[in-house]
Motif scaffolding. Structure first.
Motif, PDB file in Angstrom:
ATOM      1  N   VAL A 196       0.832  -1.208   0.000  1.00  0.00           N
ATOM      2  CA  VAL A 196       0.000   0.000   0.000  1.00  0.00           C
ATOM      3  C   VAL A 196       0.861   1.250   0.000  1.00  0.00           C
ATOM      4  O   VAL A 196       0.658   2.167  -0.811  1.00  0.00           O
ATOM      5  CB  VAL A 196      -0.965   0.006   1.204  1.00  0.00           C
ATOM      6  N   SER A 197       1.837   1.310   0.894  1.00  0.00           N
ATOM      7  CA  SER A 197       2.698   2.496   0.951  1.00  0.00           C
ATOM      8  C   SER A 197       3.530   2.624  -0.322  1.00  0.00           C
ATOM      9  O   SER A 197       3.724   3.732  -0.839  1.00  0.00           O
ATOM     10  CB  SER A 197       3.596   2.452   2.195  1.00  0.00           C
ATOM     11  N   ASN A 198       4.030   1.513  -0.848  1.00  0.00           N
ATOM     12  CA  ASN A 198       4.790   1.552  -2.103  1.00  0.00           C
ATOM     13  C   ASN A 198       3.976   2.177  -3.232  1.00  0.00           C
ATOM     14  O   ASN A 198       4.431   3.095  -3.917  1.00  0.00           O
ATOM     15  CB  ASN A 198       5.179   0.130  -2.525  1.00  0.00           C
ATOM     16  N   PHE A 199       2.777   1.667  -3.423  1.00  0.00           N
ATOM     17  CA  PHE A 199       1.951   2.134  -4.533  1.00  0.00           C
ATOM     18  C   PHE A 199       1.591   3.607  -4.379  1.00  0.00           C
ATOM     19  O   PHE A 199       1.641   4.374  -5.339  1.00  0.00           O
ATOM     20  CB  PHE A 199       0.676   1.303  -4.636  1.00  0.00           C
ATOM     21  N   ILE A 200       1.215   4.012  -3.168  1.00  0.00           N
ATOM     22  CA  ILE A 200       0.809   5.402  -2.953  1.00  0.00           C
ATOM     23  C   ILE A 200       1.981   6.354  -3.172  1.00  0.00           C
ATOM     24  O   ILE A 200       1.845   7.377  -3.860  1.00  0.00           O
ATOM     25  CB  ILE A 200       0.210   5.581  -1.542  1.00  0.00           C
ATOM     26  N   GLY A 206       4.639  10.403  -9.189  1.00  0.00           N
ATOM     27  CA  GLY A 206       4.530  10.308 -10.637  1.00  0.00           C
ATOM     28  C   GLY A 206       5.377   9.210 -11.232  1.00  0.00           C
ATOM     29  O   GLY A 206       5.689   9.234 -12.430  1.00  0.00           O
ATOM     30  N   GLU A 207       5.768   8.242 -10.406  1.00  0.00           N
ATOM     31  CA  GLU A 207       6.605   7.136 -10.867  1.00  0.00           C
ATOM     32  C   GLU A 207       5.736   5.971 -11.334  1.00  0.00           C
ATOM     33  O   GLU A 207       4.543   5.898 -11.035  1.00  0.00           O
ATOM     34  CB  GLU A 207       7.528   6.669  -9.736  1.00  0.00           C
ATOM     35  N   SER A 274       0.650   7.066 -13.621  1.00  0.00           N
ATOM     36  CA  SER A 274       1.619   5.976 -13.485  1.00  0.00           C
ATOM     37  C   SER A 274       1.253   4.777 -14.356  1.00  0.00           C
ATOM     38  O   SER A 274       0.078   4.440 -14.516  1.00  0.00           O
ATOM     39  CB  SER A 274       1.685   5.525 -12.024  1.00  0.00           C
ATOM     40  N   ARG A 275       2.288   4.124 -14.901  1.00  0.00           N
ATOM     41  CA  ARG A 275       2.108   2.864 -15.600  1.00  0.00           C
ATOM     42  C   ARG A 275       2.393   1.714 -14.636  1.00  0.00           C
ATOM     43  O   ARG A 275       3.080   1.884 -13.627  1.00  0.00           O
ATOM     44  CB  ARG A 275       3.066   2.764 -16.787  1.00  0.00           C
TER      45      ARG A 275
END
Length: 329
Positions: A196-200, A206-207, A274-275
């Motif tokens: 969760v923290s990684n994705f947010i 903008g990565e 993000s992709r």
């Protein structure tokens, strides 16, 4: 001879790992209901930022201490939450992680035995390993690799549970054991490597968002406020028939999502461009994880209330503010 409890109705509580994500939320609730709290943390993964708002509170005390060493205090209840809980952190020093779970449990159980305190162990769904039973019930013994890169945490927590139940059987100690499934919310560490923290953080920066494997592995995400409510109900529970209620008890959200669905929700809520990019699956990464919370529903009347998108909005707001302040730890 009167005990301290005869002339002081305020409970004195020890929370190890109290400057961490869940520990700090727990302390907020304990202070709000009138308890005195001693927060113990070595600040390896916890941070004073999580407890800054409490430092001037008259019923709060912070102590920098590592639970692998003994601690001598007079308390009524002990909450043992001390241990790195994300792969990035617990694999950074795996020997220390195992010692925190095992030596920390021994030291806190020894303290509880001496002062006859009720003691809570924050265990984990990782005791089930990569499960062959789905959803996971408390009666499932697990499928854990004892020598893999995640074993320091998985087997450390399994050993801690063993110690808790042996102290209960051998010394009559009043224990409570909760198995925590994926939990998220404000005060998570932005660099803890949890999904969760990684994705947010990736979306807010903008990565590209990193998916391990195809993103088809599943998790069940419980918002921190729901989990802390479950903690408190478990610790305070007194069965009507006077029986001993120890757990272990699953606490988590039984609604299951794929990791890809989580990533898509984060992109939608942040408005990021993000992709999704794919990386190989880490060793021993569980393919699916969902708690059976029937026991918690029946014994405690507890189940999560906060839906994933609502919880993600709160968590995104927290990380957005954190990143704008330029803080990364």
């Amino acid at each position: 001879m009167p005990t301290r409890r005869d002339y002081n109705t305020t409970q004195r509580i020890l929370v190890t790992g109290g400057a961490g994500f869940l520990g700090s939320h727990l302390i907020d609730r304990l202070l709000a209901r009138g308890d005195e709290v001693i927060c113990v943390d070595n600040l390896f993964t916890g941070t004073k930022r999580n407890i800054t708002h409490l430092l001037q509170h008259p019923r709060f005390e912070f102590m920098r201490h590592d639970v692998i060493f003994p601690l001598y205090l007079e308390v009524d209840r002990i909450w043992n939450l001390a241990c790195p809980a994300s792969p990035v952190h617990y694999q950074d020093d795996p020997v220390q992680t195992t010692k925190t779970s095992v030596h920390g449990a021994i030291n806190m159980l020894g303290l509880a035995k001496r002062v006859r305190a009720r003691i809570f162990q924050a265990s984990t769904s990782e005791v089930y390993g990569d499960p062959s039973v789905h959803p996971q019930t408390e009666g499932y013994w697990g499928n854990v690799n004892p020598i893999g890169p995640r074993s320091c945490y998985d087997e450390g927590k399994r050993c801690a549970e063993t110690l808790f139940f042996d102290y209960h059987r051998q010394h009559g100690l009043d224990i409570r054991v909760a198995r925590i499934f994926n939990t998220y919310g404000p005060r998570m560490h932005p660099s803890d490597g949890r999904v969760v923290s990684n994705f947010i953080v990736q979306a807010l920066r903008g990565e590209d968002i990193t998916l391990f494997g195809e993103g088809t592995q599943t998790r069940s995400f419980c918002y921190c406020d729901d989990l802390i409510e479950g903690f408190l109900r478990l610790m305070d529970h007194e069965p009507a028939d006077g029986a001993t209620f120890t757990g272990p008890l699953n606490l988590g959200n039984p609604v299951e999502f794929t990791i890809r669905e989580l990533a898509e929700a984060v992109i939608d809520l942040t408005g990021a461009g993000s992709r999704l990019v794919h990386r190989p699956l880490p060793a021993d990464d569980p393919k699916q994880r969902r708690p059976d919370i029937t026991a918690a529903q029946q014994a405690l009347g507890w189940e999560p209330r906060i839906q994933l998108r609502e919880g993600l909005q709160q968590t995104i707001a927290y990380f957005d503010a954190l990143l704008k302040e330029g803080k990364s730890a």
